[in-house]
Design a protein around this motif. Structure first.
Motif, PDB file in Angstrom:
ATOM      1  N   GLU A  48       0.817  -1.211   0.000  1.00 29.57           N
ATOM      2  CA  GLU A  48       0.000   0.000   0.000  1.00 29.57           C
ATOM      3  C   GLU A  48       0.857   1.270   0.000  1.00 29.57           C
ATOM      4  O   GLU A  48       0.515   2.272  -0.622  1.00 29.57           O
ATOM      5  N   GLY A  49       2.005   1.227   0.661  1.00 24.22           N
ATOM      6  CA  GLY A  49       2.911   2.376   0.673  1.00 24.22           C
ATOM      7  C   GLY A  49       3.430   2.703  -0.721  1.00 24.22           C
ATOM      8  O   GLY A  49       3.546   3.869  -1.096  1.00 24.22           O
ATOM      9  N   PHE A  50       3.735   1.678  -1.535  1.00 30.69           N
ATOM     10  CA  PHE A  50       4.183   1.894  -2.914  1.00 30.69           C
ATOM     11  C   PHE A  50       3.060   2.493  -3.759  1.00 30.69           C
ATOM     12  O   PHE A  50       3.301   3.353  -4.606  1.00 30.69           O
ATOM     13  N   LEU A  51       1.835   2.031  -3.534  1.00 30.50           N
ATOM     14  CA  LEU A  51       0.687   2.594  -4.251  1.00 30.50           C
ATOM     15  C   LEU A  51       0.525   4.075  -3.908  1.00 30.50           C
ATOM     16  O   LEU A  51       0.335   4.909  -4.799  1.00 30.50           O
ATOM     17  N   SER A  52       0.619   4.395  -2.619  1.00 34.62           N
ATOM     18  CA  SER A  52       0.521   5.804  -2.190  1.00 34.62           C
ATOM     19  C   SER A  52       1.623   6.642  -2.814  1.00 34.62           C
ATOM     20  O   SER A  52       1.383   7.763  -3.271  1.00 34.62           O
ATOM     21  N   GLU A  53       2.833   6.094  -2.849  1.00 30.30           N
ATOM     22  CA  GLU A  53       3.983   6.796  -3.428  1.00 30.30           C
ATOM     23  C   GLU A  53       3.727   7.112  -4.905  1.00 30.30           C
ATOM     24  O   GLU A  53       3.977   8.217  -5.370  1.00 30.30           O
ATOM     25  N   PHE A  54       3.201   6.126  -5.653  1.00 30.00           N
ATOM     26  CA  PHE A  54       2.910   6.325  -7.074  1.00 30.00           C
ATOM     27  C   PHE A  54       1.831   7.390  -7.264  1.00 30.00           C
ATOM     28  O   PHE A  54       2.012   8.335  -8.037  1.00 30.00           O
ATOM     29  N   PHE A  55       0.716   7.267  -6.574  1.00 30.48           N
ATOM     30  CA  PHE A  55      -0.386   8.218  -6.762  1.00 30.48           C
ATOM     31  C   PHE A  55      -0.031   9.616  -6.254  1.00 30.48           C
ATOM     32  O   PHE A  55      -0.511  10.613  -6.787  1.00 30.48           O
ATOM     33  N   THR A  56       0.839   9.710  -5.261  1.00 27.82           N
ATOM     34  CA  THR A  56       1.335  11.018  -4.825  1.00 27.82           C
ATOM     35  C   THR A  56       2.210  11.622  -5.923  1.00 27.82           C
ATOM     36  O   THR A  56       2.089  12.801  -6.252  1.00 27.82           O
ATOM     37  N   SER A  57       3.068  10.794  -6.519  1.00 29.14           N
ATOM     38  CA  SER A  57       3.982  11.264  -7.563  1.00 29.14           C
ATOM     39  C   SER A  57       3.245  11.865  -8.755  1.00 29.14           C
ATOM     40  O   SER A  57       3.682  12.861  -9.317  1.00 29.14           O
ATOM     41  N   ILE A  58       2.122  11.264  -9.132  1.00 26.53           N
ATOM     42  CA  ILE A  58       1.389  11.761 -10.304  1.00 26.53           C
ATOM     43  C   ILE A  58       0.361  12.833  -9.937  1.00 26.53           C
ATOM     44  O   ILE A  58      -0.414  13.266 -10.779  1.00 26.53           O
ATOM     45  N   GLY A  59       0.366  13.266  -8.672  1.00 28.26           N
ATOM     46  CA  GLY A  59      -0.468  14.386  -8.256  1.00 28.26           C
ATOM     47  C   GLY A  59      -1.881  14.026  -7.863  1.00 28.26           C
ATOM     48  O   GLY A  59      -2.690  14.916  -7.619  1.00 28.26           O
ATOM     49  N   GLN A  60      -2.224  12.741  -7.754  1.00 29.41           N
ATOM     50  CA  GLN A  60      -3.586  12.359  -7.355  1.00 29.41           C
ATOM     51  C   GLN A  60      -3.771  12.338  -5.845  1.00 29.41           C
ATOM     52  O   GLN A  60      -4.842  12.639  -5.351  1.00 29.41           O
ATOM     53  N   LYS A  61      -2.735  11.957  -5.116  1.00 28.40           N
ATOM     54  CA  LYS A  61      -2.853  11.803  -3.661  1.00 28.40           C
ATOM     55  C   LYS A  61      -2.086  12.902  -2.949  1.00 28.40           C
ATOM     56  O   LYS A  61      -0.998  13.264  -3.361  1.00 28.40           O
ATOM     57  N   LYS A  62      -2.679  13.403  -1.890  1.00 30.08           N
ATOM     58  CA  LYS A  62      -2.004  14.362  -1.016  1.00 30.08           C
ATOM     59  C   LYS A  62      -1.459  13.592   0.184  1.00 30.08           C
ATOM     60  O   LYS A  62      -2.147  12.725   0.738  1.00 30.08           O
ATOM     61  N   LYS A  63      -0.241  13.900   0.563  1.00 31.61           N
ATOM     62  CA  LYS A  63       0.406  13.210   1.683  1.00 31.61           C
ATOM     63  C   LYS A  63      -0.464  13.325   2.941  1.00 31.61           C
ATOM     64  O   LYS A  63      -0.972  14.387   3.260  1.00 31.61           O
ATOM     65  N   GLY A  64      -0.655  12.209   3.638  1.00 32.30           N
ATOM     66  CA  GLY A  64      -1.434  12.194   4.873  1.00 32.30           C
ATOM     67  C   GLY A  64      -2.930  12.085   4.673  1.00 32.30           C
ATOM     68  O   GLY A  64      -3.671  12.029   5.649  1.00 32.30           O
ATOM     69  N   GLN A  65      -3.406  12.043   3.431  1.00 34.16           N
ATOM     70  CA  GLN A  65      -4.842  11.947   3.160  1.00 34.16           C
ATOM     71  C   GLN A  65      -5.147  10.642   2.430  1.00 34.16           C
ATOM     72  O   GLN A  65      -4.379  10.231   1.558  1.00 34.16           O
ATOM     73  N   PRO A  66      -6.279   9.999   2.755  1.00 34.50           N
ATOM     74  CA  PRO A  66      -6.644   8.782   2.034  1.00 34.50           C
ATOM     75  C   PRO A  66      -7.039   9.107   0.589  1.00 34.50           C
ATOM     76  O   PRO A  66      -7.372  10.255   0.273  1.00 34.50           O
ATOM     77  N   LEU A  67      -6.979   8.106  -0.272  1.00 38.81           N
ATOM     78  CA  LEU A  67      -7.309   8.305  -1.683  1.00 38.81           C
ATOM     79  C   LEU A  67      -8.005   7.075  -2.233  1.00 38.81           C
ATOM     80  O   LEU A  67      -7.560   5.950  -1.993  1.00 38.81           O
ATOM     81  N   LYS A  68      -9.098   7.287  -2.955  1.00 38.80           N
ATOM     82  CA  LYS A  68      -9.686   6.214  -3.749  1.00 38.80           C
ATOM     83  C   LYS A  68      -8.944   6.251  -5.085  1.00 38.80           C
ATOM     84  O   LYS A  68      -8.994   7.253  -5.802  1.00 38.80           O
TER      85      LYS A  68
END
Length: 155
Positions: free
Chosen positions: A81-101
């Protein structure tokens, strides 16, 4: 999903002229990337992780030497899950510390920055081989995050 980077098929009687595969081994380092394709797949499981869905991505990196395409799998599993968060953060979809669908429909064409390494492996016939692998996806700088989420003409 079909993209222009996939090329076109050849007919049985077509003429060919290219001399060998278009493979570029990038030196280890940090690079800007673009996701050019995404497919849904399945990981059958291993000793370390149970079976799960996987996203199979083609990641394009343009350099002065040419264009390299790295095939990268993202496993949809609690352990990664951490790698998924890292990827989606990198492409601008996820904000650090916030959940993301996860929005897979917006992955193709997304851009970011990553750390590329070199993986050494042995082919089936025993030859030593090398290929690139993505080691890490970086969080965009504040100005990059604003640019990657802006779409001209949409309100």
């Amino acid at each position: 999903m079909m993209t222009e980077d996939m090329g076109v098929g050849l007919g049985w009687d077509d003429e060919i002229s290219k001399e060998g595969p278009d493979f570029i081994l990038l030196p280890a380092g940090d690079y800007d990337f673009e996701v050019t394709s995404f497919e849904r797949g399945r990981f059958d499981g291993s000793d370390k992780m149970s079976a799960c869905n996987k996203a199979m991505l083609n990641i394009k990196i343009e350099t002065a030497e040419g264009i390299a395409v790295i095939q990268h799998n993202l496993f949809l599993h609690q352990k990664t899950e951490g790698f998924l968060s890292e990827f989606f953060t990198s492409i601008g979809q996820k904000k650090k510390g916030q959940p993301l669908k996860m929005n897979w429909n917006s992955v193709v064409g997304a851009k970011g920055r990553c750390k590329v390494g070199i993986r050494n492996w042995t082919s089936k016939d025993g030859n030593p081989m090398q290929s690139n692998e993505i080691k890490k996806f970086y969080e965009p700088k504040e100005t990059e995050a604003v640019q990657t989420t802006f779409t001209p003409g949409s309100f």
